[in-house]
Design a protein around this motif. Structure first.
Motif, PDB file in Angstrom:
ATOM      1  N   TRP A 235     -15.918 -29.772  10.723  1.00  0.00           N
ATOM      2  CA  TRP A 235     -16.796 -29.800  11.904  1.00  0.00           C
ATOM      3  C   TRP A 235     -16.402 -28.636  12.799  1.00  0.00           C
ATOM      4  O   TRP A 235     -15.335 -28.659  13.419  1.00  0.00           O
ATOM      5  N   ASP A 236     -17.240 -27.618  12.826  1.00  0.00           N
ATOM      6  CA  ASP A 236     -16.987 -26.423  13.639  1.00  0.00           C
ATOM      7  C   ASP A 236     -17.592 -26.680  15.023  1.00  0.00           C
ATOM      8  O   ASP A 236     -18.801 -26.611  15.211  1.00  0.00           O
ATOM      9  N   THR A 237     -16.739 -27.007  16.000  1.00  0.00           N
ATOM     10  CA  THR A 237     -17.272 -27.474  17.300  1.00  0.00           C
ATOM     11  C   THR A 237     -17.518 -26.304  18.244  1.00  0.00           C
ATOM     12  O   THR A 237     -17.018 -25.194  18.034  1.00  0.00           O
TER      13      THR A 237
ATOM     14  N   LYS B 200     -13.250 -20.005  15.734  1.00  0.00           N
ATOM     15  CA  LYS B 200     -13.382 -21.279  14.983  1.00  0.00           C
ATOM     16  C   LYS B 200     -14.430 -21.122  13.890  1.00  0.00           C
ATOM     17  O   LYS B 200     -14.209 -21.508  12.751  1.00  0.00           O
ATOM     18  N   THR B 201     -15.591 -20.562  14.262  1.00  0.00           N
ATOM     19  CA  THR B 201     -16.676 -20.417  13.269  1.00  0.00           C
ATOM     20  C   THR B 201     -16.247 -19.500  12.132  1.00  0.00           C
ATOM     21  O   THR B 201     -16.435 -19.815  10.952  1.00  0.00           O
ATOM     22  N   CYS B 202     -15.593 -18.406  12.483  1.00  0.00           N
ATOM     23  CA  CYS B 202     -15.167 -17.450  11.448  1.00  0.00           C
ATOM     24  C   CYS B 202     -14.123 -18.062  10.523  1.00  0.00           C
ATOM     25  O   CYS B 202     -14.143 -17.847   9.308  1.00  0.00           O
TER      26      CYS B 202
ATOM     27  N   THR C  87     -21.634 -13.529  14.791  1.00  0.00           N
ATOM     28  CA  THR C  87     -21.734 -14.976  15.065  1.00  0.00           C
ATOM     29  C   THR C  87     -22.272 -15.169  16.484  1.00  0.00           C
ATOM     30  O   THR C  87     -22.057 -14.333  17.356  1.00  0.00           O
ATOM     31  N   GLU C  88     -22.983 -16.250  16.649  1.00  0.00           N
ATOM     32  CA  GLU C  88     -23.428 -16.649  17.999  1.00  0.00           C
ATOM     33  C   GLU C  88     -22.497 -17.777  18.460  1.00  0.00           C
ATOM     34  O   GLU C  88     -21.882 -18.448  17.606  1.00  0.00           O
ATOM     35  N   ALA C  89     -22.473 -18.010  19.739  1.00  0.00           N
ATOM     36  CA  ALA C  89     -21.682 -19.148  20.241  1.00  0.00           C
ATOM     37  C   ALA C  89     -22.234 -20.428  19.611  1.00  0.00           C
ATOM     38  O   ALA C  89     -23.448 -20.652  19.576  1.00  0.00           O
ATOM     39  N   THR C  90     -21.350 -21.256  19.094  1.00  0.00           N
ATOM     40  CA  THR C  90     -21.793 -22.498  18.444  1.00  0.00           C
ATOM     41  C   THR C  90     -22.378 -23.458  19.477  1.00  0.00           C
ATOM     42  O   THR C  90     -21.816 -23.603  20.561  1.00  0.00           O
ATOM     43  N   ILE C  91     -23.498 -24.067  19.120  1.00  0.00           N
ATOM     44  CA  ILE C  91     -24.131 -25.053  20.015  1.00  0.00           C
ATOM     45  C   ILE C  91     -23.969 -26.427  19.377  1.00  0.00           C
ATOM     46  O   ILE C  91     -24.357 -26.627  18.223  1.00  0.00           O
TER      47      ILE C  91
END
Ligand code: GTP
Ligand code: MG
Length: 224
Positions: free
Chosen positions: A77-79, A36-38, A52-56
């Protein structure tokens, strides 16, 4: 400067109509590690993050696009995919959401079977069926590791009235496809909402039936 960065003042800007840049909130939902973040980095910044780190909670990214002469701000919104990192945020994700992007990893069948749960969460938060939703199968660059056949994904997408995009946030040759995921949603929202404004003028105060706008040939004006 108008909120959201309206048009810069022209020579006789006092005469220019006040142009409010519309903002569309698009949330990206799915298992942890599906990309998702990428995907949001690729759309908003045109790059693939090395690490990337796990999104918080949630990360916000924005991109202003131009559709049929109108500047529109797409707020992505990157959840968080990990349960422990999203607990207190879920209500905020879904509040006034305009569109939803469900993501799975084509190399992880579990992330595809978990989509039922993500769709259920969306329904529990009363996201209207009129809110456009798309399904994204990410990491297609890992050709030898694919576990989710396209036919299966297409069937699932049809059953849930979603368009399916199979792509890769990592492969630069796919960046156009990543872009079209969000642009397709932005086009549909623009068409949907301008119809709403037109209806409001005609029949203020009555329930509005929304359909994507159609061009003269009855074809949806949206590229997807
Ligand atoms: N090969 C490949 N790897 C990818 C792709 N997209 C993401 N990755 C990798 O997958 C891992 C997870 O990516 P993220 O974007 O952080 O995943 P996420 O869905 O945001 O995860 P959470 O924040 O925990 O929900 C990272 O190591 C990325 O480099 C892709 O298209 N292809
Ligand atoms: Mg993330």
């Amino acid at each position: 400067m108008a909120a959201g960065g309206g048009r810069p003042p022209g020579p006789d800007s006092s005469l220019e109509p006040y142009v409010q840049t519309r903002i569309f909130k698009i949330i990206v939902i799915g298992d942890s590690n599906v990309g998702k973040t990428c995907l949001t980095f690729r759309f908003c910044g045109g790059t693939f993050p090395d690490k990337t780190e796990a999104t918080i909670g949630v990360d916000f990214r924005e991109k202003t696009v131009e559709i049929e002469g109108e500047r529109i701000k797409v707020q992505v919104w990157d959840t968080a995919g990990q349960e422990r990192f999203r607990k207190s945020m879920v209500e905020h994700y879904y509040r006034n959401v305009h569109a939803v992007v469900f993501v799975y990893d084509v190399t992880k069948m579990a992330s595809f079977t978990n989509l039922k749960m993500w769709i259920e969460e969306c329904n529990v938060h009363a996201v209207s069926p009129l809110v456009p939703k798309v399904l994204v199968g990410n990491k297609c660059d890992l050709k030898d590791l694919i576990q989710v056949p396209s036919g299966m994904a297409l069937k699932f997408a049809d059953a849930h009235n979603m368009l399916l995009f199979e792509t890769s946030a990592k492969d630069p040759k796919e960046s156009q496809n990543v872009e079209s995921i969000f642009m397709c949603l932005a086009c549909r929202l623009k068409a949907q909402k301008s119809l709403l404004y037109r209806d409001m003028e005609k029949r203020p105060g009555r329930a509005q039936k929304l359909e994507p706008s159609r061009d003269a040939h009855g074809k949806s004006a949206c590229p997807c």
